[in-house]
Structures are given as C-alpha cells and as structure tokens.
Design a protein around this motif. Structure first.
Motif, PDB file in Angstrom:
ATOM      1  N   TYR A  32       0.808  -1.167   0.034  1.00  0.00           N
ATOM      2  CA  TYR A  32       0.181   0.088   0.022  1.00  0.00           C
ATOM      3  C   TYR A  32       0.821   1.394  -0.038  1.00  0.00           C
ATOM      4  CZ  TYR A  32      -4.624  -2.100   0.661  1.00  0.00           C
ATOM      5  OH  TYR A  32      -5.740  -2.723   0.609  1.00  0.00           O
ATOM      6  N   GLY A  33       2.212   1.105   0.412  1.00  0.00           N
ATOM      7  CA  GLY A  33       2.966   2.519   0.519  1.00  0.00           C
ATOM      8  C   GLY A  33       3.287   2.897  -0.773  1.00  0.00           C
ATOM      9  N   VAL A  34       3.167   2.405  -1.875  1.00  0.00           N
ATOM     10  CA  VAL A  34       3.739   2.884  -3.066  1.00  0.00           C
ATOM     11  C   VAL A  34       2.607   2.894  -4.194  1.00  0.00           C
ATOM     12  CG1 VAL A  34       5.549   2.963  -4.909  1.00  0.00           C
ATOM     13  CG2 VAL A  34       5.954   2.416  -2.419  1.00  0.00           C
ATOM     14  N   PRO A  35       1.982   4.051  -4.384  1.00  0.00           N
ATOM     15  CA  PRO A  35       0.775   3.848  -5.473  1.00  0.00           C
ATOM     16  C   PRO A  35       1.239   3.228  -6.746  1.00  0.00           C
ATOM     17  CG  PRO A  35       0.789   5.844  -4.321  1.00  0.00           C
ATOM     18  CD  PRO A  35       1.841   5.160  -3.942  1.00  0.00           C
ATOM     19  N   LEU A  36       0.529   2.567  -7.362  1.00  0.00           N
ATOM     20  CA  LEU A  36       0.730   1.980  -8.862  1.00  0.00           C
ATOM     21  C   LEU A  36       1.543   0.900  -8.692  1.00  0.00           C
ATOM     22  CD1 LEU A  36       0.648   5.228 -10.803  1.00  0.00           C
ATOM     23  CD2 LEU A  36      -1.106   3.564 -10.769  1.00  0.00           C
ATOM     24  N   VAL A  37       2.738   1.039  -7.959  1.00  0.00           N
ATOM     25  CA  VAL A  37       3.701  -0.123  -7.757  1.00  0.00           C
ATOM     26  C   VAL A  37       3.090  -1.398  -6.991  1.00  0.00           C
ATOM     27  CG1 VAL A  37       5.959  -0.878  -6.773  1.00  0.00           C
ATOM     28  CG2 VAL A  37       5.597   1.356  -7.803  1.00  0.00           C
ATOM     29  N   ALA A  38       2.207  -1.128  -6.084  1.00  0.00           N
ATOM     30  CA  ALA A  38       1.347  -2.233  -5.303  1.00  0.00           C
ATOM     31  C   ALA A  38       0.879  -3.117  -6.338  1.00  0.00           C
ATOM     32  CB  ALA A  38       0.320  -1.353  -4.603  1.00  0.00           C
ATOM     33  N   GLU A  39       0.223  -2.734  -7.223  1.00  0.00           N
ATOM     34  CA  GLU A  39      -0.299  -3.911  -8.174  1.00  0.00           C
ATOM     35  C   GLU A  39       0.755  -5.023  -8.695  1.00  0.00           C
ATOM     36  OE1 GLU A  39      -1.404  -0.682  -8.304  1.00  0.00           O
ATOM     37  OE2 GLU A  39      -3.169  -1.134  -7.314  1.00  0.00           O
ATOM     38  N   ILE A  40       2.071  -4.120  -9.107  1.00  0.00           N
ATOM     39  CA  ILE A  40       3.001  -5.250  -9.585  1.00  0.00           C
ATOM     40  C   ILE A  40       3.607  -5.883  -8.567  1.00  0.00           C
ATOM     41  CG2 ILE A  40       5.458  -5.131 -10.526  1.00  0.00           C
ATOM     42  CD1 ILE A  40       4.385  -2.407 -11.765  1.00  0.00           C
ATOM     43  N   THR A  41       3.689  -5.510  -7.263  1.00  0.00           N
ATOM     44  CA  THR A  41       4.307  -6.141  -5.916  1.00  0.00           C
ATOM     45  C   THR A  41       3.235  -7.457  -5.767  1.00  0.00           C
ATOM     46  OG1 THR A  41       3.417  -4.517  -4.514  1.00  0.00           O
ATOM     47  CG2 THR A  41       5.964  -4.361  -5.151  1.00  0.00           C
ATOM     48  N   ASP A  42       2.218  -6.897  -5.648  1.00  0.00           N
ATOM     49  CA  ASP A  42       1.164  -8.116  -5.230  1.00  0.00           C
ATOM     50  C   ASP A  42       0.825  -9.350  -6.216  1.00  0.00           C
ATOM     51  OD1 ASP A  42       0.190  -6.666  -3.199  1.00  0.00           O
ATOM     52  OD2 ASP A  42      -1.581  -5.767  -4.095  1.00  0.00           O
ATOM     53  N   VAL A  43       1.215  -9.066  -7.617  1.00  0.00           N
ATOM     54  CA  VAL A  43       1.319 -10.154  -8.641  1.00  0.00           C
ATOM     55  C   VAL A  43       2.715 -10.783  -8.319  1.00  0.00           C
ATOM     56  CG1 VAL A  43       1.890 -10.707 -10.969  1.00  0.00           C
ATOM     57  CG2 VAL A  43       0.144  -8.859 -10.365  1.00  0.00           C
ATOM     58  N   ILE A  44       3.735 -10.415  -7.757  1.00  0.00           N
ATOM     59  CA  ILE A  44       4.823 -11.153  -7.202  1.00  0.00           C
ATOM     60  C   ILE A  44       4.420 -11.721  -5.868  1.00  0.00           C
ATOM     61  CG2 ILE A  44       7.095 -11.220  -6.653  1.00  0.00           C
ATOM     62  CD1 ILE A  44       7.260  -8.661  -8.698  1.00  0.00           C
ATOM     63  N   TRP A  45       4.048 -11.160  -5.079  1.00  0.00           N
ATOM     64  CA  TRP A  45       3.854 -11.499  -3.656  1.00  0.00           C
ATOM     65  C   TRP A  45       2.507 -12.634  -3.569  1.00  0.00           C
ATOM     66  CZ3 TRP A  45       5.903 -12.687   0.641  1.00  0.00           C
ATOM     67  CH2 TRP A  45       5.245 -12.863   1.943  1.00  0.00           C
ATOM     68  N   ALA A  46       1.579 -12.467  -4.382  1.00  0.00           N
ATOM     69  CA  ALA A  46       0.663 -13.508  -4.361  1.00  0.00           C
ATOM     70  C   ALA A  46       0.796 -14.960  -4.391  1.00  0.00           C
ATOM     71  CB  ALA A  46      -0.772 -12.969  -5.483  1.00  0.00           C
ATOM     72  N   PRO A  47       1.476 -15.422  -5.449  1.00  0.00           N
ATOM     73  CA  PRO A  47       1.961 -16.848  -5.277  1.00  0.00           C
ATOM     74  C   PRO A  47       2.961 -17.066  -4.259  1.00  0.00           C
ATOM     75  CG  PRO A  47       2.948 -15.625  -7.182  1.00  0.00           C
ATOM     76  CD  PRO A  47       2.205 -14.910  -6.596  1.00  0.00           C
ATOM     77  N   ILE A  48       3.797 -16.392  -3.831  1.00  0.00           N
ATOM     78  CA  ILE A  48       4.632 -16.539  -2.606  1.00  0.00           C
ATOM     79  C   ILE A  48       3.840 -16.856  -1.643  1.00  0.00           C
ATOM     80  CG2 ILE A  48       6.685 -15.553  -1.351  1.00  0.00           C
ATOM     81  CD1 ILE A  48       7.583 -14.272  -4.191  1.00  0.00           C
ATOM     82  N   ALA A  49       3.176 -15.742  -1.159  1.00  0.00           N
ATOM     83  CA  ALA A  49       2.289 -15.800   0.019  1.00  0.00           C
ATOM     84  C   ALA A  49       1.499 -17.122   0.088  1.00  0.00           C
ATOM     85  CB  ALA A  49       1.487 -14.553   0.098  1.00  0.00           C
ATOM     86  N   GLY A  50       0.919 -17.282  -1.064  1.00  0.00           N
ATOM     87  CA  GLY A  50      -0.201 -18.425  -1.197  1.00  0.00           C
ATOM     88  C   GLY A  50       0.736 -19.836  -0.995  1.00  0.00           C
ATOM     89  N   PHE A  51       1.895 -19.947  -1.461  1.00  0.00           N
ATOM     90  CA  PHE A  51       2.681 -21.101  -1.091  1.00  0.00           C
ATOM     91  C   PHE A  51       3.022 -21.272   0.325  1.00  0.00           C
ATOM     92  CE2 PHE A  51       6.866 -23.094  -1.147  1.00  0.00           C
ATOM     93  CZ  PHE A  51       6.590 -24.455  -1.575  1.00  0.00           C
ATOM     94  N   ILE A  52       3.599 -20.041   0.945  1.00  0.00           N
ATOM     95  CA  ILE A  52       4.189 -20.031   2.242  1.00  0.00           C
ATOM     96  C   ILE A  52       2.969 -20.626   3.311  1.00  0.00           C
ATOM     97  CG2 ILE A  52       4.728 -18.611   4.112  1.00  0.00           C
ATOM     98  CD1 ILE A  52       6.457 -16.977   1.886  1.00  0.00           C
ATOM     99  N   LEU A  53       1.528 -20.095   3.058  1.00  0.00           N
ATOM    100  CA  LEU A  53       0.560 -20.307   4.051  1.00  0.00           C
ATOM    101  C   LEU A  53       0.199 -21.742   3.803  1.00  0.00           C
ATOM    102  CD1 LEU A  53      -2.299 -17.863   5.036  1.00  0.00           C
ATOM    103  CD2 LEU A  53      -2.711 -20.432   4.575  1.00  0.00           C
ATOM    104  N   SER A  54       0.453 -22.299   2.650  1.00  0.00           N
ATOM    105  CA  SER A  54      -0.049 -23.531   2.345  1.00  0.00           C
ATOM    106  C   SER A  54       1.113 -24.550   3.158  1.00  0.00           C
ATOM    107  CB  SER A  54      -0.209 -24.085   0.925  1.00  0.00           C
ATOM    108  OG  SER A  54       1.367 -24.086   0.359  1.00  0.00           O
ATOM    109  N   ARG A  55       2.266 -23.908   3.261  1.00  0.00           N
ATOM    110  CA  ARG A  55       3.300 -25.129   4.055  1.00  0.00           C
ATOM    111  C   ARG A  55       3.079 -24.798   5.402  1.00  0.00           C
ATOM    112  NH1 ARG A  55       3.725 -28.528   0.373  1.00  0.00           N
ATOM    113  NH2 ARG A  55       4.683 -28.305  -1.396  1.00  0.00           N
ATOM    114  N   MET A  56       2.815 -23.815   6.051  1.00  0.00           N
ATOM    115  CA  MET A  56       2.680 -23.444   7.320  1.00  0.00           C
ATOM    116  C   MET A  56       1.646 -24.313   8.159  1.00  0.00           C
ATOM    117  SD  MET A  56       3.201 -19.472   7.746  1.00  0.00           S
ATOM    118  CE  MET A  56       2.904 -19.255   9.443  1.00  0.00           C
ATOM    119  N   TYR A  57       0.504 -24.709   7.335  1.00  0.00           N
ATOM    120  CA  TYR A  57      -0.642 -25.273   7.957  1.00  0.00           C
ATOM    121  C   TYR A  57      -0.950 -26.598   7.131  1.00  0.00           C
ATOM    122  CZ  TYR A  57      -1.074 -20.891  10.458  1.00  0.00           C
ATOM    123  OH  TYR A  57      -0.916 -19.850  11.263  1.00  0.00           O
TER     124      TYR A  57
END
Length: 98
Positions: A32-57
């Motif tokens: 949220y800190g950097v407008p317009l860049v947020a969408e790009i970082t979210d595309v990168i972070w989404a699969p990483i975060a999903g993978f991490i959460l699936s491994r944590m539980y």
C-alpha cells in the motif's frame, strides 16, 4: 517423544506461526505504501504468500488458506485482510474448540 516434549513443540509451533503470520501480513500491507507499484508487487507476492501459507498449515486448512491468500493478494483493495493471522485464529482457537 514424551508427552511434555510434544506439548512444548506444539506450543512453539503455535507461537512461531503467529509471529510469522503477522510478519507476512505486514509484508502484504507494505504494498500500500507505493501507489501503482502495489499492483506489480502484489502479482509477485501473491503466489509466494499462497505457497508459504499452504506450507505453514497442513491439510485442508493449508490448501484452502493458500488459495484464499493468493486470491486476496491479487484482488485490488483487499490487502488489508490479515489472511495469515486469520488462519492462525481458525487453526488454534476456533478449530480447537470444535
């Protein structure tokens, strides 16, 4: 393992998952800190975060949580949802009561 050692290991996992969950939720908020860049970082972070959460539980909680985290990160404006922390609450507080 003795029962006391097993209980301590479970408590350590609970604490670790809560701390990591809060950190990963904050990483998701950081976009949220950097407008317009947020969408790009979210595309990168989404699969990483999903993978991490699936491994944590393990099991269905991890699979469903990972998919929800992935989708939540991709949908604009939903980064405020603390999916990692909510998964922890479900796993260790709500599910335990059932």
């Amino acid at each position: 393992m003795t029962e006391q050692v097993q209980i301590k290991a479970q408590a350590d996992n609970r604490k670790r998952n809560l701390i990591l969950g809060i950190i990963f939720d904050l990483v998701g908020y950081a976009s949220y800190g950097v407008p317009l860049v947020a969408e790009i970082t979210d595309v990168i972070w989404a699969p990483i975060a999903g993978f991490i959460l699936s491994r944590m539980y393990k099991g269905a909680v991890g699979r469903v949580g990972g998919v929800l985290e992935f989708v939540e990160e991709l949908i604009p404006g939903t980064d405020f949802i603390p999916t990692f922390t909510l998964t922890w609450i479900y796993t260790y507080l709500i599910k335990k009561e059932k």
